[in-house]
Design a protein around this motif. Structure first.
Motif, short mmCIF file in Angstrom:
data_model
loop_
_atom_site.label_atom_id
_atom_site.label_comp_id
_atom_site.label_asym_id
_atom_site.label_seq_id
_atom_site.Cartn_x
_atom_site.Cartn_y
_atom_site.Cartn_z
N THR A 1 -31.85 2.43 -18.71
CA THR A 1 -33.16 2.36 -19.77
C THR A 1 -32.82 3.21 -20.94
O THR A 1 -32.56 4.14 -20.90
CB THR A 1 -34.19 2.51 -18.93
OG1 THR A 1 -34.35 1.66 -17.74
CG2 THR A 1 -35.63 2.41 -19.60
N ARG B 1 -33.72 -2.65 -22.23
CA ARG B 1 -33.44 -2.76 -20.77
C ARG B 1 -32.98 -4.11 -20.51
O ARG B 1 -33.08 -4.90 -21.37
CB ARG B 1 -34.86 -2.47 -20.08
CG ARG B 1 -35.36 -1.36 -19.63
CD ARG B 1 -36.63 -1.42 -18.92
NE ARG B 1 -36.73 -2.08 -17.78
CZ ARG B 1 -36.40 -1.47 -16.50
NH1 ARG B 1 -35.87 -0.26 -16.51
NH2 ARG B 1 -36.35 -2.14 -15.55
N PHE C 1 -34.13 -6.36 -17.77
CA PHE C 1 -35.44 -6.87 -17.32
C PHE C 1 -36.68 -6.15 -17.33
O PHE C 1 -36.44 -4.65 -17.32
CB PHE C 1 -34.74 -7.32 -15.91
CG PHE C 1 -34.63 -6.40 -14.84
CD1 PHE C 1 -35.75 -5.92 -14.12
CD2 PHE C 1 -33.29 -6.04 -14.63
CE1 PHE C 1 -35.22 -4.85 -13.25
CE2 PHE C 1 -32.88 -4.87 -13.94
CZ PHE C 1 -33.89 -4.15 -13.09
N ARG D 1 -39.88 -4.17 -15.91
CA ARG D 1 -40.28 -3.77 -14.59
C ARG D 1 -42.04 -3.69 -14.80
O ARG D 1 -42.56 -3.46 -15.92
CB ARG D 1 -40.01 -2.34 -14.30
CG ARG D 1 -39.84 -1.28 -15.29
CD ARG D 1 -39.22 0.11 -14.87
NE ARG D 1 -39.07 0.91 -16.12
CZ ARG D 1 -38.51 1.95 -16.25
NH1 ARG D 1 -37.88 2.38 -15.03
NH2 ARG D 1 -38.25 2.68 -17.25
N GLU E 1 -42.49 2.10 -12.73
CA GLU E 1 -41.14 2.77 -12.11
C GLU E 1 -40.91 2.33 -10.75
O GLU E 1 -41.66 2.46 -9.71
CB GLU E 1 -41.59 3.98 -12.15
CG GLU E 1 -40.32 5.04 -11.64
CD GLU E 1 -39.33 5.13 -12.42
OE1 GLU E 1 -39.31 5.71 -13.54
OE2 GLU E 1 -38.01 4.74 -12.25
N PHE F 1 -39.75 -4.16 -9.80
CA PHE F 1 -39.37 -4.76 -10.92
C PHE F 1 -39.99 -6.23 -11.14
O PHE F 1 -40.85 -6.77 -10.12
CB PHE F 1 -38.09 -5.16 -10.57
CG PHE F 1 -37.03 -4.34 -10.33
CD1 PHE F 1 -37.31 -2.81 -11.15
CD2 PHE F 1 -35.96 -3.97 -9.59
CE1 PHE F 1 -36.50 -1.78 -11.13
CE2 PHE F 1 -34.93 -2.75 -9.42
CZ PHE F 1 -35.27 -1.81 -10.12
N SER G 1 -27.62 2.95 -13.69
CA SER G 1 -29.14 2.82 -13.60
C SER G 1 -29.72 1.44 -13.82
O SER G 1 -29.25 0.35 -12.76
CB SER G 1 -29.86 3.85 -14.32
OG SER G 1 -31.21 4.04 -14.21
N ASN G 2 -30.32 1.05 -14.80
CA ASN G 2 -31.05 -0.09 -14.91
C ASN G 2 -29.77 -1.19 -15.17
O ASN G 2 -29.80 -2.36 -14.69
CB ASN G 2 -31.77 -0.37 -16.22
CG ASN G 2 -32.50 -1.86 -16.58
OD1 ASN G 2 -32.01 -2.45 -17.58
ND2 ASN G 2 -33.42 -2.13 -15.71
N ASN H 1 -28.42 -1.97 -11.96
CA ASN H 1 -29.25 -2.91 -11.11
C ASN H 1 -29.26 -4.40 -11.59
O ASN H 1 -29.38 -5.50 -10.84
CB ASN H 1 -30.82 -2.51 -11.40
CG ASN H 1 -31.11 -1.10 -10.67
OD1 ASN H 1 -30.40 -0.75 -9.67
ND2 ASN H 1 -32.24 -0.40 -11.22
N MET I 1 -30.22 0.17 -7.29
CA MET I 1 -31.32 0.11 -6.32
C MET I 1 -30.95 -1.26 -5.85
O MET I 1 -30.17 -1.98 -6.19
CB MET I 1 -32.57 0.27 -7.15
CG MET I 1 -33.06 1.73 -7.48
SD MET I 1 -34.25 1.61 -9.08
CE MET I 1 -35.74 1.23 -8.02
N ILE J 1 -34.94 8.45 -8.20
CA ILE J 1 -35.12 7.11 -8.63
C ILE J 1 -34.42 6.04 -7.84
O ILE J 1 -35.23 5.03 -7.45
CB ILE J 1 -34.76 6.93 -10.15
CG1 ILE J 1 -35.72 7.98 -10.80
CG2 ILE J 1 -34.85 5.30 -10.68
CD1 ILE J 1 -34.99 7.90 -12.39
C1 MLT Z 1 -34.97 0.42 -13.37
O1 MLT Z 1 -35.90 0.11 -13.66
O2 MLT Z 1 -33.95 -0.42 -13.31
C2 MLT Z 1 -34.54 1.66 -12.41
O3 MLT Z 1 -36.00 2.24 -12.16
C3 MLT Z 1 -33.66 2.66 -13.24
C4 MLT Z 1 -34.02 3.01 -14.47
O4 MLT Z 1 -34.96 3.83 -14.86
O5 MLT Z 1 -33.85 2.30 -15.47
#
Ligand code: MLT
Length: 202
Positions: free
Chosen positions: A22, A56, A58, A60, A63, A66, A102-103, A106, A128, A154
């Protein structure tokens, strides 16, 4: 999708698909590709969603919460983009290894959750569980490296274990490397990913 493509010297090596965290962009992870395999072609993509000006992959809702509908839509968008990019840049669509943080990890995880044969392997730094309650496609023969933090606020350790289990049940060969630098991507984690890559793809 906005992206950078760099043709590598070794056309048989996997194409490294780079997916930033992100607030990042398609330049962020270019040094990682060099450390993982300097001969690979690189396709580095910028996420199409903006959250307060931060790119990003996608949306959310909060925090760690999603927007599932957007996740599914954006996952298909990226999957389709990979088909187009392979045709445009003439690389082997079946030979893509994702590297996400991270994002970005994901959305890479979400590609694996929703599409069979979309990635040959994946390096997921601090991922995640992107979605629950769906059946994963067959992932036999897909090696997955997960870099995780015992104290990651996170991506909690428990969620890392859950994700490992989901991928393993789908047939993937998962290796988890643990660090203790929270959500950060440390040099030792990158080294571990590079070693894993050599063992699986070199
Ligand atoms: C997300 O939103 O994909 C995760 O929380 C990781 C992030 O902070 O981007």
């Amino acid at each position: 999708m906005k992206h950078i493509f760099q043709k590598g010297s070794d056309s048989n090596a996997p194409v490294l698909l780079l997916l930033h965290g992100t607030g990042g962009n398609e330049r962020d992870l270019l040094p990682l590709a060099q450390m993982i395999n300097p001969g690979s072609s690189v396709l580095s993509v910028r996420g199409n969603v903006l959250e307060n000006g931060m790119p990003r992959f996608f949306r959310r809702l909060a925090e760690g919460v999603f927007d599932e509908e957007d996740l599914v839509f954006r996952t298909k968008e990226l999957h389709d983009f990979l088909d187009q990019a392979a045709a445009e840049y003439q690389f082997d669509r079946s030979n893509i290894v994702a590297i996400g943080y991270s994002n970005g990890a994901n959305i890479a995880g979400s590609l694996l959750f929703h599409y069979k044969d979309t990635l040959r392997g994946a390096i997921l730094h601090h991922p995640m569980v992107s979605r629950r309650g769906i059946e994963l496609p067959e992932l036999a023969g897909v090696p997955i490296f997960m870099g995780a933090g015992t104290n990651d606020p996170i991506s909690p350790a428990k969620e890392t274990e859950e994700l490992k289990q989901l991928f393993t049940e789908a047939g993937a060969q998962v290796e988890v490397h643990w660090e203790h630098f929270g959500h950060q991507l440390s040099p030792t984690e990158v080294d571990a990913a590079a070693n894993w890559y050599r063992r699986n793809f070199a």
